[in-house]
Design an enzyme around this catalytic site. Structure first.
Site, PDB file in Angstrom:
ATOM      1  N   HIS A   8      -3.696   5.535   7.547  1.00 55.79           N
ATOM      2  CA  HIS A   8      -4.674   6.468   6.971  1.00 55.79           C
ATOM      3  C   HIS A   8      -4.318   7.929   7.263  1.00 55.79           C
ATOM      4  O   HIS A   8      -5.179   8.709   7.696  1.00 55.79           O
ATOM      5  CB  HIS A   8      -6.077   6.175   7.533  1.00 55.79           C
ATOM      6  CG  HIS A   8      -6.561   4.782   7.255  1.00 55.79           C
ATOM      7  ND1 HIS A   8      -7.488   4.128   8.044  1.00 55.79           N
ATOM      8  CD2 HIS A   8      -6.244   3.919   6.266  1.00 55.79           C
ATOM      9  CE1 HIS A   8      -7.717   2.924   7.556  1.00 55.79           C
ATOM     10  NE2 HIS A   8      -6.967   2.766   6.470  1.00 55.79           N
TER      11      HIS A   8
HETATM   12  C1  LIG Z   1      -0.185  -0.831   4.362  1.00 55.43           C
HETATM   13  C2  LIG Z   1      -1.418  -0.056   3.970  1.00 55.43           C
HETATM   14  C3  LIG Z   1      -2.677  -0.633   4.121  1.00 55.43           C
HETATM   15  C4  LIG Z   1      -3.822   0.085   3.770  1.00 55.43           C
HETATM   16  N1  LIG Z   1      -5.031  -0.565   3.756  1.00 55.43           N
HETATM   17  C5  LIG Z   1      -6.105   0.069   3.200  1.00 55.43           C
HETATM   18  C6  LIG Z   1      -7.303  -0.638   2.963  1.00 55.43           C
HETATM   19  O1  LIG Z   1      -7.396  -1.843   3.202  1.00 55.43           O
HETATM   20  N2  LIG Z   1      -8.346   0.037   2.427  1.00 55.43           N
HETATM   21  C7  LIG Z   1      -8.272   1.365   2.118  1.00 55.43           C
HETATM   22  O2  LIG Z   1      -9.269   1.952   1.685  1.00 55.43           O
HETATM   23  N3  LIG Z   1      -7.133   2.064   2.340  1.00 55.43           N
HETATM   24  C8  LIG Z   1      -6.051   1.434   2.809  1.00 55.43           C
HETATM   25  N4  LIG Z   1      -4.869   2.103   2.942  1.00 55.43           N
HETATM   26  C9  LIG Z   1      -4.848   3.545   2.634  1.00 55.43           C
HETATM   27  C10 LIG Z   1      -4.827   3.871   1.146  1.00 55.43           C
HETATM   28  O3  LIG Z   1      -4.006   2.993   0.422  1.00 55.43           O
HETATM   29  C11 LIG Z   1      -4.346   5.328   1.010  1.00 55.43           C
HETATM   30  O4  LIG Z   1      -5.277   6.164   1.679  1.00 55.43           O
HETATM   31  C12 LIG Z   1      -4.243   5.806  -0.421  1.00 55.43           C
HETATM   32  O5  LIG Z   1      -3.358   5.006  -1.166  1.00 55.43           O
HETATM   33  C13 LIG Z   1      -3.764   7.271  -0.427  1.00 55.43           C
HETATM   34  O6  LIG Z   1      -3.623   7.692  -1.768  1.00 55.43           O
HETATM   35  P1  LIG Z   1      -2.706   8.921  -2.150  1.00 55.43           P
HETATM   36  O7  LIG Z   1      -2.775   9.027  -3.635  1.00 55.43           O
HETATM   37  O8  LIG Z   1      -3.085  10.081  -1.337  1.00 55.43           O
HETATM   38  O9  LIG Z   1      -1.234   8.517  -1.687  1.00 55.43           O
HETATM   39  P2  LIG Z   1      -0.355   7.262  -2.115  1.00 55.43           P
HETATM   40  O10 LIG Z   1      -1.207   6.166  -2.638  1.00 55.43           O
HETATM   41  O11 LIG Z   1       0.539   6.987  -0.976  1.00 55.43           O
HETATM   42  O12 LIG Z   1       0.479   7.817  -3.349  1.00 55.43           O
HETATM   43  C14 LIG Z   1       1.514   8.752  -3.259  1.00 55.43           C
HETATM   44  C15 LIG Z   1       2.553   8.364  -4.301  1.00 55.43           C
HETATM   45  O13 LIG Z   1       3.470   9.424  -4.463  1.00 55.43           O
HETATM   46  C16 LIG Z   1       4.767   8.888  -4.539  1.00 55.43           C
HETATM   47  N5  LIG Z   1       5.674   9.952  -4.115  1.00 55.43           N
HETATM   48  C17 LIG Z   1       5.796  10.512  -2.893  1.00 55.43           C
HETATM   49  N6  LIG Z   1       6.707  11.491  -2.907  1.00 55.43           N
HETATM   50  C18 LIG Z   1       7.171  11.558  -4.177  1.00 55.43           C
HETATM   51  C19 LIG Z   1       8.123  12.369  -4.827  1.00 55.43           C
HETATM   52  N7  LIG Z   1       8.776  13.344  -4.170  1.00 55.43           N
HETATM   53  N8  LIG Z   1       8.378  12.161  -6.140  1.00 55.43           N
HETATM   54  C20 LIG Z   1       7.727  11.193  -6.824  1.00 55.43           C
HETATM   55  N9  LIG Z   1       6.803  10.389  -6.257  1.00 55.43           N
HETATM   56  C21 LIG Z   1       6.523  10.575  -4.947  1.00 55.43           C
HETATM   57  C22 LIG Z   1       4.724   7.695  -3.611  1.00 55.43           C
HETATM   58  O14 LIG Z   1       5.769   6.795  -3.861  1.00 55.43           O
HETATM   59  C23 LIG Z   1       3.355   7.137  -3.903  1.00 55.43           C
HETATM   60  O15 LIG Z   1       3.371   6.213  -4.968  1.00 55.43           O
HETATM   61  C24 LIG Z   1      -3.715   1.419   3.299  1.00 55.43           C
HETATM   62  C25 LIG Z   1      -2.454   2.009   3.157  1.00 55.43           C
HETATM   63  C26 LIG Z   1      -1.310   1.282   3.478  1.00 55.43           C
HETATM   64  C27 LIG Z   1       0.040   1.942   3.310  1.00 55.43           C
END
Ligand SMILES: Cc1cc2nc3c(=O)[nH]c(=O)nc-3n(C[C@H](O)[C@H](O)[C@H](O)COP(=O)(O)OP(=O)(O)OC[C@H]3O[C@@H](n4cnc5c(N)ncnc54)[C@H](O)[C@@H]3O)c2cc1C
Length: 534
Positions: free
Chosen positions: A473
Site C-alpha cells: 500500500h
Molecule cells: C500484491 C498486491 C496486493 C494488494 N492487495 C490489495 C487488496 O486486497 N485490496 C486493496 O484495496 N488493495 C490492494 N492492493 C493495493 C492496490 O492494488 C493499489 O493501491 C492500487 O492498484 C494502486 O493503484 P495505482 O493506479 O495508483 O497504481 P497501479 O495499480 O500500480 O498502476 C500503475 C500502473 O502504471 C504502470 N507503469 C508504471 N510506470 C510506468 C511507465 N513508466 N510507463 C508505463 N506504465 C507504467 C504500471 O505497470 C501499473 O500498471 C494490493 C497491491 C498489490 C501489489
C-alpha cells in the site's frame, strides 16, 4: 526518434487509476486518449480466477521492486510487489474491498488543505464505482463498474477465525465500509460472478472497443515533454524506439506510488538535489516529489494445523486440485473462487484515537505471497496485522537517468518508536485471537518466522524489525496539498506547471486506514470529474 501522434490526453500507466480515467474520459466520443502501459495484457487465467492471487506476487506481472536496505529493520532488503500489467495492482491484488475510515478523508481536507476531499464530498465517487451484490444505500453503490461480492463459500477455518475474533472481544461487523470499520468479519471482495473485477475489467473492458481510445502495452513512459511550464506530451519507449505522443489538453500521470514520482523526476520535476545526483537537469524544482512515501508494515504469523486441510492443498498436485478446477469451471464455486484473504478485523491498539488503528487479514493457507513461508509437510494458516496510520516516512529517488532502471525505494519501515510499539501490539493481538477456543482447537503449533519464542519486549522488537514487510500500500510520493512539500493541489494539477496532473495512489497525503485499491479508484473518478468539468 520516431514521430509523433497527437491525442487530447495521454495517460501514463494502465493500472487501477489509469483504467478508470481512460474509460471515463473516452465516454465523450469527441475526446481522444492514449493509454500507455509498461506491463503486458491481463489475459492470463491466474489473473481472473480469484485464488490465482497466490501465483501473482513475484511473477512476470510484478515489477520486482525491492527496497534499499532498511535501516530500522536490520538492513534487510524487502521485496515490494507492484503490478506490471494492464490493471496494475488491481490485476494482482488480494481483492479485499475496503475504503478506509471516513475520518481519513476529513483529515485530508482539514489538515492537508485538500478542499473538496472530505468524506461527505468524495463519498459519491465511491458509490459511483461500486456494484455491490448485497449492500446498498446509504453506504454502497449497486450500479458501478466494479463488482463487489461476498465470499462464495468461506473456508471452515475462516469461519472459526471470525468466531475466535468475537471470543477475543471484537464485535461482529458485516460491513467494513459502513458506519465503522471496528470489529471482525468476512471481507467483501472486488469480484463479480466468481471472477476478479479489476479496473481493467470493470472500467476498461467496456471501453476497449472505442475508436477514440488507443491502448499500448509493453511501452515505457520515459519523460514528460515540457514546453516552458506546460506539459505538451510524453516521450515513451516502444520496442526500443523513442516516440513522442503530443497532447492538446493534458498529460495524466498514473504510474503508481513508485512510478509516478519516478516519471516526474525523469522529466526534471522534483527535488533539485535528487535530480542532480541522478544526472537529470532540473526543469522544475518541486521538493516533495518522491518524499513522504509510506506503507503499511505487515507482520505475519503462520500456524500449523491439526486436522484441517487448508487451502495449501491447491499448491500441491493432488486429486483434490483437479476437483477444485472442475468445480470452478462448472459453477464458479469451490476453493478457486476464494480470494484466500477471507477473514478480516479492525481493532484498537496503541493509538488513543476514536477509530481503529490495527487491521488484520486471515488466510486459511500458508505461503500464499512471495516471501511468506509455506507449511511443508502439513497444512498452515496465516494471520497478518498492521498498524494502519504509520508515522514513518521514506522516499522514491532515481537510481539513474535511464527510464528502464528501477528507482531507489526506501519505505523506511519502523523508523519511529511509535510504529514499532503499534506493530508489536498487532502481533500480540494476533496471538490472542488465535488462542481463543474456536481457533485454538485447530492449531498444532505456532510458527514464528525465525523460530524464536516471543516473551520479552526485546523479543517482540526484534521480531517486528526482522519480519516487517510491505502490505503493498505505498502512497504519498506526489502528495496532494498546499504546503511546500505538496506536489499537486486539490485539483490534482502539479504545482507550478500547466497541462499536467497526477491522479493515482501517489497523491494521498496520508495513507488511509485500510487497503488502497478503492480509495485509488475514488481518486481517479473524482479526477475524471474535475477534468471534464462534471
Ligand atoms: C500484491 C498486491 C496486493 C494488494 N492487495 C490489495 C487488496 O486486497 N485490496 C486493496 O484495496 N488493495 C490492494 N492492493 C493495493 C492496490 O492494488 C493499489 O493501491 C492500487 O492498484 C494502486 O493503484 P495505482 O493506479 O495508483 O497504481 P497501479 O495499480 O500500480 O498502476 C500503475 C500502473 O502504471 C504502470 N507503469 C508504471 N510506470 C510506468 C511507465 N513508466 N510507463 C508505463 N506504465 C507504467 C504500471 O505497470 C501499473 O500498471 C494490493 C497491491 C498489490 C501489489
Amino acid at each position: 526518434m520516431d514521430t509523433t501522434d497527437v491525442y487530447d490526453y495521454v495517460i501514463t500507466g494502465a493500472g487501477t487509476a489509469g483504467c478508470v480515467l481512460a474509460a471515463r474520459l473516452t465516454e465523450d466520443p469527441q475526446v481522444t486518449v492514449l493509454l500507455l502501459e509498461a506491463g503486458r495484457g491481463d489475459r492470463h487465467p491466474f489473473i481472473h480466477v480469484p485464488a490465482g492471487f497466490a501465483k501473482l506476487t513475484g511473477s512476470k506481472y510484478d515489477w520486482g521492486h525491492t527496497s534499499v536496505p532498511q535501516k530500522h529493520c536490520h538492513d534487510r532488503i524487502i521485496p515490494l510487489a507492484q503490478g506490471k500489467v494492464l490493471g496494475g495492482g488491481g490485476s494482482i491484488n488480494a481483492q479485499v474491498f475496503t475504503r478506509g475510515a471516513h475520518e481519513d478523508y476529513d483529515e485530508w481536507a482539514a489538515k492537508f488543505g485538500c478542499d473538496g476531499w472530505s468524506y461527505e464530498e468524495i463519498k459519491k465517487y465511491f458509490l459511483r464505482a461500486e456494484c455491490n451484490e448485497r449492500l446498498s444505500a446509504p453506504h454502497h453503490g449497486t450500479d458501478g463498474p466494479i463488482g463487489v461480492s461476498d465470499l462464495v463459500n468461506p473456508h471452515p477455518l475462516s469461519k472459526a477465525w471470525v468466531q475466535a475474533g468475537q471470543e477475543y472481544g471484537l464485535p461482529y461487523n458485516s460491513d467494513f465500509n459502513g458506519d465503522s470499520q471496528f470489529g471482525v468479519g468476512y471481507y467483501q471482495t472486488t469480484t463479480k460472478n466468481g471472477r476478479r473485477c479489476s479496473a481493467a475489467v470493470g472500467y476498461l473492458g467496456p471501453a476497449r472497443g472505442r475508436p477514440n481510445l488507443t491502448i499500448k502495452t509493453r511501452v515505457t513512459a520515459a519523460r514528460i515533454v515540457l514546453d516552458g511550464t506546460r506539459a505538451t506530451g510524453v516521450e515513451y519507449l516502444e520496442g526500443g524506439i523513442r516516440k513522442i505522443a503530443k497532447t492538446t489538453r493534458e498529460v495524466l500521470v498514473t504510474s503508481g506510488a513508485y512510478g509516478s514520482p519516478k516519471l516526474l523526476q525523469l522529466s526534471g520535476i522534483g527535488n533539485g538535489n535528487d535530480l542532480t545526483a541522478a544526472g537529470v537537469p532540473v526543469r522544475h524544482e518541486l521538493a516533495g516529489v518522491g518524499r513522504n512515501l509510506h506503507d503499511h508494515c505487515d507482520l505475519d504469523i503462520i500456524y500449523e494445523l491439526r486436522e484441517y486441510q487448508s487451502m495449501d492443498r491447491l499448491n500441491q498436485i493432488r486429486p483434490g486440485t483437479a476437483k477444485a478446477g472442475l468445480e470452478y469451471l462448472a459453477f464458479r464455486k469451490g476453493p478457486l473462487a476464494s480470494t484466500i484473504v477471507e477473514g478480516g478485523a479492525f481493532s484498537f491498539g496503541k493509538a488513543k484515537e476514536s477509530i481503529p488503528d490495527l487491521q488484520f487479514h486471515f488466510l486459511p493457507a500458508a505461503g500464499v505471497e512471495q516471501g511468506i513461508a509455506a507449511m511443508r509437510p502439513g497444512y498452515g494458516a496465516t494471520l497478518n496485522s498492521y498498524f494502519v496510520r504509520p508515522q514513518s516516512r521514506g522516499s522514491v529517488r532515481l537510481a539513474s537517468a535511464d527510464p528502464t532502471v528501477h528507482p531507489l525505494v526506501d519505505p523506511n519501515f519502523l523508523a519511529t518508536d511509535f510504529d514499532v510499539e503499534a506493530s508489536i501490539e498487532g502481533v500480540k493481538q494476533s496471538r490472542e485471537i488465535m488462542s481463543q477456543p474456536s481457533m485454538a482447537k485447530h492449531i498444532k503449533a505456532e510458527h514464528l518466522a525465525g523460530g524464536k519464542a516471543l516473551r520479552t519486549k526485546d523479543d517482540y522488537v526484534d521480531f517486528v524489525r526482522s519480519h516487517g514487510r510491505t502490505s503493498y500500500h505505498p502512497v504519498g510520493t506526489c502528495a496532494m496539498g498546499t504546503d511546500r512539500n505538496a506536489v499537486v493541489g486539490p485539483d490534482l494539477k502539479v504545482h507550478g506547471l500547466e497541462g499536467l496532473r497526477v491522479a493515482d495512489s501517489s497523491v494521498m497525503p496520508r495513507l488511509v486506514s485500510s487497503n488502497t485499491q478503492f480509495p485509488t479508484i475514488m481518486i481517479a473518478e473524482k479526477a475524471a470529474d474535475m477534468i471534464t468539468g462534471g
